[in-house]
Scaffold this active site. Structure first.
Site, PDB file in Angstrom:
ATOM      1  CE1 TYR A 145      -3.027   3.079   0.686  1.00 40.97           C
ATOM      2  CE2 TYR A 145      -1.952   3.262   2.814  1.00 40.97           C
ATOM      3  CZ  TYR A 145      -2.780   3.781   1.845  1.00 40.97           C
ATOM      4  OH  TYR A 145      -3.355   5.015   2.028  1.00 40.97           O
ATOM      5  NE  ARG A 284      -3.015  -4.774  10.612  1.00 42.74           N
ATOM      6  CZ  ARG A 284      -3.797  -3.700  10.502  1.00 42.74           C
ATOM      7  NH1 ARG A 284      -5.099  -3.827  10.560  1.00 42.74           N
ATOM      8  NH2 ARG A 284      -3.279  -2.495  10.375  1.00 42.74           N
TER       9      ARG A 284
HETATM   10  N1  UFG Z   1      -5.455  -2.892  15.040  1.00 40.53           N
HETATM   11  C1  UFG Z   1      -5.765  -3.826  16.013  1.00 40.53           C
HETATM   12  N2  UFG Z   1      -6.933  -4.505  15.873  1.00 40.53           N
HETATM   13  C2  UFG Z   1      -7.806  -4.316  14.848  1.00 40.53           C
HETATM   14  C3  UFG Z   1      -7.477  -3.344  13.871  1.00 40.53           C
HETATM   15  C4  UFG Z   1      -6.288  -2.658  13.997  1.00 40.53           C
HETATM   16  O1  UFG Z   1      -5.019  -4.042  16.950  1.00 40.53           O
HETATM   17  O2  UFG Z   1      -8.841  -4.988  14.781  1.00 40.53           O
HETATM   18  C5  UFG Z   1      -4.194  -2.146  15.171  1.00 40.53           C
HETATM   19  C6  UFG Z   1      -3.263  -2.368  13.998  1.00 40.53           C
HETATM   20  O3  UFG Z   1      -2.552  -3.552  14.157  1.00 40.53           O
HETATM   21  C7  UFG Z   1      -2.428  -1.108  14.062  1.00 40.53           C
HETATM   22  C8  UFG Z   1      -3.389  -0.044  14.591  1.00 40.53           C
HETATM   23  O4  UFG Z   1      -4.469  -0.767  15.168  1.00 40.53           O
HETATM   24  O5  UFG Z   1      -1.416  -1.267  14.984  1.00 40.53           O
HETATM   25  C9  UFG Z   1      -3.935   0.845  13.496  1.00 40.53           C
HETATM   26  O6  UFG Z   1      -4.402   0.006  12.451  1.00 40.53           O
HETATM   27  P1  UFG Z   1      -5.402   0.496  11.319  1.00 40.53           P
HETATM   28  O7  UFG Z   1      -5.734  -0.692  10.484  1.00 40.53           O
HETATM   29  O8  UFG Z   1      -6.515   1.272  11.913  1.00 40.53           O
HETATM   30  O9  UFG Z   1      -4.550   1.557  10.489  1.00 40.53           O
HETATM   31  P2  UFG Z   1      -3.067   1.447   9.888  1.00 40.53           P
HETATM   32  O10 UFG Z   1      -2.160   2.188  10.813  1.00 40.53           O
HETATM   33  O11 UFG Z   1      -2.708   0.070   9.502  1.00 40.53           O
HETATM   34  O12 UFG Z   1      -3.233   2.227   8.526  1.00 40.53           O
HETATM   35  C10 UFG Z   1      -3.856   3.483   8.462  1.00 40.53           C
HETATM   36  C11 UFG Z   1      -4.371   3.725   7.076  1.00 40.53           C
HETATM   37  C12 UFG Z   1      -3.255   3.885   6.149  1.00 40.53           C
HETATM   38  C13 UFG Z   1      -2.240   4.877   6.640  1.00 40.53           C
HETATM   39  C14 UFG Z   1      -1.804   4.576   8.038  1.00 40.53           C
HETATM   40  C15 UFG Z   1      -0.921   5.692   8.482  1.00 40.53           C
HETATM   41  O13 UFG Z   1      -5.210   2.660   6.647  1.00 40.53           O
HETATM   42  O14 UFG Z   1      -3.799   4.359   4.945  1.00 40.53           O
HETATM   43  O15 UFG Z   1      -2.940   4.476   8.843  1.00 40.53           O
HETATM   44  O16 UFG Z   1      -0.477   5.554   9.794  1.00 40.53           O
HETATM   45  F1  UFG Z   1      -1.167   4.843   5.881  1.00 40.53           F
END
Ligand code: UFG
Length: 326
Positions: A145, A284
């Protein structure tokens, strides 16, 4: 200004359309409705169903609309954005996010549209050195991504040089929350982002949630992110558009809050309203430990700072989900 918002039926796109219309601009939305919702398009915007990878259909929409009045700006929101999905299916991400941007740029060149606002991401920084990212920090994505967004940023830079275009690339950190009208918010099947997942669990829409990893090198062992309200992000686009078009300039700007919160902090904030049934599980794939924005440049260049904090983010998403029962 007349603005074409590609992906304007999606989460951040639809909020930006609301801000543009509030500020008096003319808006044309193009969306393939793969994840966006027709109902999320503001009633004062024109809507066309079209796909960012389809040159002929984009060309026709822009041709027809330009006969009435030429476009000043194109905004791009039509991206795939789920980190774990990108790890499993990189082809989808390269096709939609990279080929899609190339097609859009070709259409802009054909029609002489000079200004593009592009949604990029903190994921271009990868792990970040100490987790605090300035726009000068090294870009080293750790998932497809982030890589597709970085490739697109560079492509936009080369097109801008070749065809005299201006761009404003916004690197978003973790966007969440819902519009104050509660009419639009993050609504789709199979949500994976932490804020909606936690709130759905609190409301009993989900039975249980898992915290992915509790052994990270952070203050409580869970991942730390910089959460920013979607309406603050949306308003930055109105400022960014004016800035590049009026000053004939290009910028790369972080949109974040300078502050990090852990997954545990998110759960605690939601638990101020309702208990959250959660368990701890494995890490994850593709998750950096800590990503926090320096938003100094946004402040200096656009005069932008976030107006809403974590409690506003959580409360708005909670009220939105209560209303829509999703
Ligand atoms: N998480 C959990 N449980 C869940 C979902 C998420 O523990 O059910 C954790 C993830 O492992 C991560 C954190 O919560 O540590 C944030 O995860 P998200 O999926 O909410 O978001 P991401 O940080 O992976 O990604 C988002 C956007 C991206 C962007 C990024 C920038 O989707 O587009 O933030 O920090 F690039």
């Amino acid at each position: 200004m007349k603005v074409c918002v590609v992906g304007g039926a999606g989460y951040i796109g639809s909020h930006t359309v609301y801000e543009l219309i509030d500020a008096g601009h003319e808006v044309v939305v193009v969306d393939n409705l793969s994840t966006g919702l027709k109902d999320a398009v503001h009633k004062d915007a024109s809507f066309y169903e079209g796909d960012i990878t389809d040159f002929a259909s984009l060309d026709k929409i822009i041709t027809d609309e330009s006969r009435k009045k030429p476009f000043d700006v194109v905004m791009h929101f039509a991206a795939k954005i789920v980190v774990p999905e990108s790890v499993k299916n990189p082809s989808l991400y390269y096709y939609n996010n990279v080929e899609g941007v190339r097609t859009l740029l070709d259409v802009m060149v054909k029609h002489g549209i000079k200004n593009i606002i592009f949604s990029s991401t903190a994921a271009v920084y990868g792990e970040g050195k100490d987790g605090i990212c300035t726009e000068e920090s090294e870009t080293k994505p750790i998932n497809p991504y982030g890589e597709t967004k970085l490739v697109s940023e560079k492509m936009i830079g080369w097109f801008a040089q070749a065809y005299g275009m201006n761009y404003c690339i916004f690197r978003y950190f973790n966007v969440a929350g819902a519009h104050k009208s509660l009419e639009i918010g993050l609504l789709r099947d199979h949500l994976t982002h932490i804020v909606p997942v936690t709130i759905q669990t609190a409301l009993g829409i989900r039975e249980k949630m898992t915290v992915f990893g509790s052994d990270y090198d952070t203050y409580d062992g869970t991942c730390v992110r910089d959460y920013i309200h979607v309406s603050d992000i949306a308003y930055a686009h109105v400022l960014g558009m004016k800035h590049i078009a009026l000053n004939n300039i290009s910028e790369i700007i972080n949109l974040g809050s300078n502050q990090g919160f852990s997954v545990k902090d998110i759960i605690s904030e939601v638990e101020k309203h309702h208990p959250v049934n959660h368990e701890y599980g494995a890490r994850r794939e593709g998750d950096p430990a800590k990503l926090i924005a320096s938003n100094k440049r946004a402040k200096e260049i656009l005069g932008w700072t976030p107006k809403r904090d974590l409690s506003d983010i959580i409360l708005s998403d909670l009220e939105f989900r209560k209303r829509h029962k999703k």
